[in-house]
Design a protein around this motif. Sequence first.
Motif, PDB file in Angstrom:
ATOM      1  N   LEU A 127     -32.601  27.892  90.058  1.00  0.00           N
ATOM      2  CA  LEU A 127     -31.401  27.410  89.320  1.00  0.00           C
ATOM      3  C   LEU A 127     -31.634  25.581  89.433  1.00  0.00           C
ATOM      4  O   LEU A 127     -30.349  25.000  89.515  1.00  0.00           O
ATOM      5  CB  LEU A 127     -29.918  28.703  88.935  1.00  0.00           C
ATOM      6  CG  LEU A 127     -30.534  30.074  87.823  1.00  0.00           C
ATOM      7  CD1 LEU A 127     -28.499  30.132  88.563  1.00  0.00           C
ATOM      8  CD2 LEU A 127     -30.616  29.230  86.761  1.00  0.00           C
ATOM      9  N   GLY A 128     -32.735  25.713  90.325  1.00  0.00           N
ATOM     10  CA  GLY A 128     -32.481  24.340  91.067  1.00  0.00           C
ATOM     11  C   GLY A 128     -30.533  24.416  92.129  1.00  0.00           C
ATOM     12  O   GLY A 128     -30.919  23.357  92.357  1.00  0.00           O
ATOM     13  N   ASP A 129     -30.904  25.565  92.847  1.00  0.00           N
ATOM     14  CA  ASP A 129     -28.870  25.927  93.418  1.00  0.00           C
ATOM     15  C   ASP A 129     -30.174  25.271  95.569  1.00  0.00           C
ATOM     16  O   ASP A 129     -30.681  26.838  95.161  1.00  0.00           O
ATOM     17  CB  ASP A 129     -28.788  26.516  93.500  1.00  0.00           C
ATOM     18  CG  ASP A 129     -27.101  26.520  94.392  1.00  0.00           C
ATOM     19  OD1 ASP A 129     -27.507  25.398  94.814  1.00  0.00           O
ATOM     20  OD2 ASP A 129     -26.449  27.560  94.164  1.00  0.00           O
ATOM     21  N   PRO A 130     -30.208  24.884  95.939  1.00  0.00           N
ATOM     22  CA  PRO A 130     -30.375  24.933  97.241  1.00  0.00           C
ATOM     23  C   PRO A 130     -30.254  26.659  97.926  1.00  0.00           C
ATOM     24  O   PRO A 130     -30.617  26.835  98.731  1.00  0.00           O
ATOM     25  CB  PRO A 130     -30.642  23.614  98.050  1.00  0.00           C
ATOM     26  CG  PRO A 130     -30.738  22.377  97.280  1.00  0.00           C
ATOM     27  CD  PRO A 130     -29.868  22.966  96.321  1.00  0.00           C
ATOM     28  N   ASP A 131     -28.264  26.417  97.696  1.00  0.00           N
ATOM     29  CA  ASP A 131     -28.170  27.200  98.458  1.00  0.00           C
ATOM     30  C   ASP A 131     -28.558  28.494  97.960  1.00  0.00           C
ATOM     31  O   ASP A 131     -28.314  30.265  98.815  1.00  0.00           O
ATOM     32  CB  ASP A 131     -26.678  27.623  98.655  1.00  0.00           C
ATOM     33  CG  ASP A 131     -26.271  26.394  98.740  1.00  0.00           C
ATOM     34  OD1 ASP A 131     -26.198  25.604  99.839  1.00  0.00           O
ATOM     35  OD2 ASP A 131     -24.696  26.314  98.401  1.00  0.00           O
ATOM     36  N   LYS A 132     -29.350  29.089  96.907  1.00  0.00           N
ATOM     37  CA  LYS A 132     -29.636  30.205  96.144  1.00  0.00           C
ATOM     38  C   LYS A 132     -30.728  30.591  96.603  1.00  0.00           C
ATOM     39  O   LYS A 132     -31.591  31.485  96.370  1.00  0.00           O
ATOM     40  CB  LYS A 132     -29.523  30.295  94.647  1.00  0.00           C
ATOM     41  CG  LYS A 132     -27.920  29.976  94.072  1.00  0.00           C
ATOM     42  CD  LYS A 132     -28.269  30.598  92.746  1.00  0.00           C
ATOM     43  CE  LYS A 132     -26.714  30.263  92.045  1.00  0.00           C
ATOM     44  NZ  LYS A 132     -25.423  29.813  92.553  1.00  0.00           N
ATOM     45  N   ARG A 138     -35.954  29.347 101.235  1.00  0.00           N
ATOM     46  CA  ARG A 138     -34.911  29.188 102.501  1.00  0.00           C
ATOM     47  C   ARG A 138     -34.824  28.609 103.429  1.00  0.00           C
ATOM     48  O   ARG A 138     -34.633  27.787 104.547  1.00  0.00           O
ATOM     49  CB  ARG A 138     -34.258  30.067 102.010  1.00  0.00           C
ATOM     50  CG  ARG A 138     -32.742  30.314 102.967  1.00  0.00           C
ATOM     51  CD  ARG A 138     -31.760  31.767 103.194  1.00  0.00           C
ATOM     52  NE  ARG A 138     -30.714  31.507 103.675  1.00  0.00           N
ATOM     53  CZ  ARG A 138     -29.908  32.407 104.043  1.00  0.00           C
ATOM     54  NH1 ARG A 138     -30.511  33.824 103.082  1.00  0.00           N
ATOM     55  NH2 ARG A 138     -28.978  32.273 103.941  1.00  0.00           N
ATOM     56  N   ARG A 139     -36.214  29.194 104.489  1.00  0.00           N
ATOM     57  CA  ARG A 139     -36.269  28.356 105.749  1.00  0.00           C
ATOM     58  C   ARG A 139     -37.133  27.006 106.284  1.00  0.00           C
ATOM     59  O   ARG A 139     -36.224  26.286 106.750  1.00  0.00           O
ATOM     60  CB  ARG A 139     -37.547  29.339 106.084  1.00  0.00           C
ATOM     61  CG  ARG A 139     -36.986  30.763 106.782  1.00  0.00           C
ATOM     62  CD  ARG A 139     -38.061  31.301 107.546  1.00  0.00           C
ATOM     63  NE  ARG A 139     -39.441  32.225 107.035  1.00  0.00           N
ATOM     64  CZ  ARG A 139     -39.457  32.626 106.177  1.00  0.00           C
ATOM     65  NH1 ARG A 139     -38.648  33.682 105.922  1.00  0.00           N
ATOM     66  NH2 ARG A 139     -40.355  33.495 105.338  1.00  0.00           N
ATOM     67  N   PHE A 182     -33.038  18.811  93.298  1.00  0.00           N
ATOM     68  CA  PHE A 182     -33.002  20.262  92.454  1.00  0.00           C
ATOM     69  C   PHE A 182     -32.920  19.924  91.567  1.00  0.00           C
ATOM     70  O   PHE A 182     -33.723  21.495  90.504  1.00  0.00           O
ATOM     71  CB  PHE A 182     -32.996  21.244  93.606  1.00  0.00           C
ATOM     72  CG  PHE A 182     -34.480  20.676  95.009  1.00  0.00           C
ATOM     73  CD1 PHE A 182     -35.581  21.138  94.480  1.00  0.00           C
ATOM     74  CD2 PHE A 182     -33.639  20.290  95.839  1.00  0.00           C
ATOM     75  CE1 PHE A 182     -36.664  21.252  95.802  1.00  0.00           C
ATOM     76  CE2 PHE A 182     -34.824  20.218  96.972  1.00  0.00           C
ATOM     77  CZ  PHE A 182     -36.140  20.590  96.835  1.00  0.00           C
ATOM     78  N   GLY A 183     -31.465  20.393  91.013  1.00  0.00           N
ATOM     79  CA  GLY A 183     -31.553  20.307  89.383  1.00  0.00           C
ATOM     80  C   GLY A 183     -31.708  19.831  88.732  1.00  0.00           C
ATOM     81  O   GLY A 183     -32.386  20.406  87.238  1.00  0.00           O
ATOM     82  N   LYS A 184     -32.249  18.859  89.179  1.00  0.00           N
ATOM     83  CA  LYS A 184     -33.329  18.506  87.848  1.00  0.00           C
ATOM     84  C   LYS A 184     -34.559  18.228  87.488  1.00  0.00           C
ATOM     85  O   LYS A 184     -35.124  18.828  86.496  1.00  0.00           O
ATOM     86  CB  LYS A 184     -33.148  15.854  87.953  1.00  0.00           C
ATOM     87  CG  LYS A 184     -34.030  15.716  87.082  1.00  0.00           C
ATOM     88  CD  LYS A 184     -34.216  14.063  87.674  1.00  0.00           C
ATOM     89  CE  LYS A 184     -35.508  13.456  86.228  1.00  0.00           C
ATOM     90  NZ  LYS A 184     -34.808  11.786  87.132  1.00  0.00           N
ATOM     91  N   LEU A 185     -35.094  18.898  89.128  1.00  0.00           N
ATOM     92  CA  LEU A 185     -36.051  19.770  89.181  1.00  0.00           C
ATOM     93  C   LEU A 185     -36.687  21.201  88.190  1.00  0.00           C
ATOM     94  O   LEU A 185     -37.701  21.450  87.755  1.00  0.00           O
ATOM     95  CB  LEU A 185     -37.416  19.496  90.511  1.00  0.00           C
ATOM     96  CG  LEU A 185     -36.964  18.112  90.924  1.00  0.00           C
ATOM     97  CD1 LEU A 185     -37.936  18.678  92.357  1.00  0.00           C
ATOM     98  CD2 LEU A 185     -38.628  17.651  90.483  1.00  0.00           C
TER      99      LEU A 185
END
Length: 812
Positions: A127-132, A138-139, A182-185
Amino acid sequence: MEVRYESHPGKSLSEHLREVGAGARERLDHPALRHRTLLREAAQFVGLAHDLGKYTPFFQAHLRERKHFEGGLERHAFLGAVLAAWLLSKEELPEAPGREFLPLLGYLAVHRHHGNLVAPEAILPPLGDPDKATGELRRALRALLQQLQALRQERTWAKEWKSLGLDQAVAFVEKPDLKGLFGKLDRLAYELNRLAEEGARLCLWGQLLFSALLDADKRSAARLEGGGRSPVPKDLVERFLRGRHPKPRHELDRRRQEFQQVIRRAVEALDLEEIPGSVFSMTAPTGLGKTFAALDVALRLRAKLKSLWGEERVPRVVYALPFITVIEQNYRAFRDAFRTVYPGGSVPETLLLRHHHLAEIAYRTDNEILPLDQALLMVEAWESEVVVTTFVQLFQTLVGYRNRFLKKFHNLVGAVVVLDEPQALPMEYWPLLRKVFELLRRELGLVVLQMTATRPLLFPESEVRELHPDPSALFRGQTRTRLQVHPDELERESWAERILELYEENGSLLCVVNTVRASLEVYRALRERLRGRVEPFGLGPPRGDKWLVHLSTNIVPWQRKVRLRALRRHLRAGGRALVVSTQVVEAGVDLDFPATVRDLGPIDALVQVAGRCNREGTRPEGQAYVLPLREGGAARVYGAIHIHVARRLLEGLRELPETAYPEWVERYFREAQERLSQARAEEFWQAYCRLAYDRLEDPVLSEFHLIESPEQVPIFVALSPKRERWLLERFQPEVLRSRDPQARRSAYLRYRKKLHDFTVRPLLRRAQQNLPPALHDPEGLRWVPYGQLKRFYDLETGFVWEPEELTGAWIE
């Protein structure tokens, strides 16, 4: 204090980025490219951004001191990909449909420039969310945050970035917006999946950007400057043929000259504007010299397009064929023609290049021979005026995702592609290849020339321009062969008896079956019946006048080559031969028999074998027999639908003159295409449109293989003590036991042709019944020691599947 940033040992990083940016731009700055202005700008930003991650102190320490950091902080591609996406989302770029997707394509190209392309969602957070993000992503994101922090703490890099025109990238480092980017991508990736066939153009753009980046990056890193283009006279072939045979030697020569003159006039009459993106066809019977005529056409088309696109953008010619043996044969013929330009000397690879997985890695310019690593870069990028290559190399590039294949993709912009025997392409893939070619012709100005004696329906008929005004007239004059069809299947004993009868009637005979198993069974039965009357071909040619010869992939390639060469000389000298073969002789192999026999197969395969009959037209009429063998394996090899259609078209047929071959084959292609499922081709096309290069779910382009290979075992056969010494004293220590990866790779590239020449690859399930010892790794290469040849390898028929085969005539 001034900091020197390096991309590679001794190479200035800013200089490298400038070279790659300019190089990537130049590779897509071609007038044949439909969206040239947009893609060249995008390619330049991708090239400038790709190694910006090397400015971190972690990478510089890794480069200078070989340091490794926890969490992979020295890695650079992810940061470069993020910055490429940011730049392409912020910079002013020329208008074009699909421009908004360039941040995603740039991110993908840079992220994967040390590997293969993958589907965008495979390298984006959910979903374009780095936290997910999870796992490796993630690494990588954690490392990215530390890298950005390190750059902000020491800003000596900013001056170089600004000198490169990357002010937007500097601004991102100072105030990164990862969630926004990342949301845009992610939104772009989602929209991409909704575009349907409009996404095909974006897949093509992704391949082009990736290709331009790869080639420019590798060339800059290798300090390999690009050479200029080399002139090739448009009348090269005409001059060569005129010098070789100033006057016709016989009627066939006269017809060849007449055919080539008609084709030549047709090309010269073409309007310049109608050439880019066109499909031309050259349909003619076997023996009229289509190979040289095709090269002649391609060089004349190239000369016309040079006036449209300029000296530096003159089209490359890519001549693609299905079989390596024919590639080598055509390459040698073309090399002879190019010696018209380079008399008495070596023809440099800048002019003529052969490229397949076994070709020697060598690259000569006018002035020097390049070292192996540099030569490999030039060969794999198709940096030559004329490239002779395989269908596998061409189509695994066009429908490709792999780094090694795609580095040449940009050199197909505006190219002239010759498809020799395109009917050899799997018919199940024709719908896919038709759509891909339509895209390439529209977007890249690609020109296609198909040449065949059995015109396939790879392209829509309305879009194909036949160069000869009346191809059917060429066949009406053909009386070299007549097809004779046996109505019923014969048991193997009866089949062998009939072969003997036909051999005695005709003096020499070529018989072709569908499987290695059938070829071995038939050969052994004939050998038993002809014992004392003919001499079998073992390691070398028989001494007598009557030969019995086996040809299949069950013998090592070196033996096949020796046998084909000896057969040509033997037959031309008036000798007799009975040859039992699989399909290895069907297309392009220059053998001429008074009669041929073919087991049941696809209609085009029957006609291909007939092309080895009375090839030179020296007899009034040669007989090409279709003799169905019971349990001959046709449906297993070709598929039930192909054989069902072939049976239907053979039903009630007893004979067929050569003049009727084209219409007969065309009926087969039409009916087979109607009956074959197009589901797999459609799956791959949808994967192409969605940029599904590689991911866990099907369908993906990584699953596309032009040739589906069952599981096989490579077995090196030491046919002499000399071959055994080479394997144990050179190949094994240098390739298998060396601890230096670079040295191992270089040695393998040097030795792979010789290894292949003496290696058979039987099916695993067959080899396991009589498995030779492992050379090094039990899961890798096996070998037959010279002292154990009798146990594992028969000099006449090749690999011994089971020890009892040495005594049994039939394999049950």
